[in-house]
Design an enzyme around this catalytic site. Structure first.
Site, short mmCIF file in Angstrom:
data_model
loop_
_atom_site.label_atom_id
_atom_site.label_comp_id
_atom_site.label_asym_id
_atom_site.label_seq_id
_atom_site.Cartn_x
_atom_site.Cartn_y
_atom_site.Cartn_z
N LYS A 9 55.69 67.40 73.83
CA LYS A 9 55.09 68.54 73.67
C LYS A 9 55.97 69.63 73.83
O LYS A 9 57.18 69.59 74.39
CB LYS A 9 54.25 68.67 75.21
N VAL A 95 63.97 63.44 81.19
CA VAL A 95 63.17 63.78 82.20
C VAL A 95 63.39 65.26 82.54
O VAL A 95 64.53 65.73 82.64
CB VAL A 95 63.70 62.75 83.40
N ALA A 96 62.31 65.76 83.11
CA ALA A 96 62.24 67.12 83.67
C ALA A 96 62.83 68.20 82.67
O ALA A 96 63.84 68.76 82.91
CB ALA A 96 63.08 67.38 84.98
N GLY A 98 61.02 70.16 79.89
CA GLY A 98 60.48 70.92 79.26
C GLY A 98 59.65 70.62 77.81
O GLY A 98 58.97 71.35 77.26
N ILE A 99 59.76 69.36 77.57
CA ILE A 99 58.98 68.56 76.47
C ILE A 99 57.88 67.77 77.05
O ILE A 99 57.36 66.79 76.23
CB ILE A 99 59.71 68.15 75.35
N GLY A 100 57.44 67.86 78.22
CA GLY A 100 56.34 67.30 78.75
C GLY A 100 56.49 65.76 79.13
O GLY A 100 55.29 65.05 78.96
N GLY A 101 57.51 65.26 79.01
CA GLY A 101 57.84 63.69 79.23
C GLY A 101 56.78 63.08 80.25
O GLY A 101 55.96 62.30 79.86
N GLY A 102 56.89 63.80 81.53
CA GLY A 102 55.72 63.16 82.60
C GLY A 102 54.47 63.54 82.17
O GLY A 102 53.43 62.57 82.46
N SER A 103 54.17 64.77 81.66
CA SER A 103 52.91 65.04 81.52
C SER A 103 52.16 64.27 80.19
O SER A 103 51.10 63.81 80.35
CB SER A 103 52.78 66.52 80.78
N ASP A 136 49.94 70.90 82.28
CA ASP A 136 50.31 70.38 80.63
C ASP A 136 49.42 69.30 80.39
O ASP A 136 49.58 68.82 79.06
CB ASP A 136 51.77 70.34 80.51
#
Ligand code: C5P
Length: 277
Positions: A9, A95-96, A98-103, A136
């Site tokens: 993202k 990870v962590a 700003g490109i939404g990995g977890g989301s 997100d």
């Protein structure tokens, strides 16, 4: 075995407008998605489990924390299903960052479970579940270009227009920047609404109001953006709360020249070519 792609993202622009009483911030953002991301597979099993593979597998802080398991448990509770599935996450995004990995992973998990449990992809329960998992996650659920308002969860789709397929570079300096402290570092000054117009116009005239507080936490971001700007992109900016930055180019040849230059300049960084989708 079912599998889903979890695209990165991007916030092509992100305007922070106000602090809210609930600890969140009122924002206006242009979400877009790239053809690079994680991949999640799922098969029926005796119990819920997760195995992580891929370049960034070590960056995850243990199973308990992982949004994939939280997503499966929450949607299971909300719909009365038993999430007895073995998940495999191929972690390709930092990870962590700003490109939404977890989301994106959470959203892909919801899409997988929706397929397995025959839940309509646009159903209210899926959207509600996504919003509870993170600001997100609703945007990542559809993974389509949209203007997000509120916490980022109120979405209005917009065409990607002339930016469709645009060549980009994503670059991450390898510093995990936690979202909460970056928002907390915003100076409280409303610098104005997201510009109007199509996606290209919004990106061109927009900003990321989290760039300054993220640079205060991770000063390497400033040098990275300056180096990106020196490669003559249409726009170079941080995504989300950082530290990943994107640069968008007029054509693939300009992007490829810039990629070589940035990789030479920052040998230890994660620097990848991609396209907006
Ligand atoms: O919703 P999510 O868990 O992804 O948000 C992580 C943190 O980012 C929140 O706890 C909050 O500190 C911050 N945040 C915010 N305003 C938003 C989105 C996130 O303050 N609109």
């Amino acid at each position: 075995m079912l599998s889903e792609f979890a695209p990165a993202k991007l916030n092509l622009a992100l305007h922070v407008r106000a602090r809210r009483a609930d600890g969140y911030h009122e924002l206006e953002t242009l979400f877009a998605f790239a053809d690079i991301g994680d991949r999640i597979a799922m098969r029926q099993d005796q119990a819920l489990s997760l195995k992580v593979t891929g370049g960034f597998a070590d960056g995850l802080s243990g199973e308990g924390d992982n949004l994939i398991l939280r997503s499966a448990r929450l949607l299971g509770e909300m719909t009365g299903h038993d999430p007895a599935f073995a998940f495999t996450l191929e972690k390709s995004l930092p990870v962590a960052s700003g490109i939404g990995g977890g989301s994106a992973d959470a959203a892909a998990t919801l899409r997988l479970l929706a397929r397995a449990w025959d839940i309509a992809p646009d159903s209210a329960i899926l959207r509600d579940c996504a919003a509870r998992l993170g600001a997100d996650v609703p945007a990542c659920l559809s993974s389509r270009t949209a203007i997000g308002t509120g916490r980022g969860e109120a979405l209005r789709p917009v065409p990607l227009g002339s930016l469709a397929g645009a060549p980009i570079i994503l670059a991450n300096p390898g510093v995990a920047v936690p979202t909460g402290p970056v928002f907390a570092g915003w100076d409280g000054q409303d610098r104005g609404a997201l510009p109007t117009g199509d996606a290209a116009a919004v990106m061109a005239a927009g900003r990321n109001d989290l760039q300054v507080p993220a640079i205060a936490i991770a000063p390497v971001i400033a040098a990275l953006i300056a180096a990106m700007e020196a490669t003559a992109p249409r726009t170079a900016r941080m995504s989300g709360s950082g530290a990943t930055c994107f640069a968008l180019y007029a054509d693939a040849s300009a992007r490829n020249d810039a990629l070589a230059e940035l990789r030479r300049r920052f040998p230890g960084y994660w620097i990848e070519p991609a396209a907006l989708v």
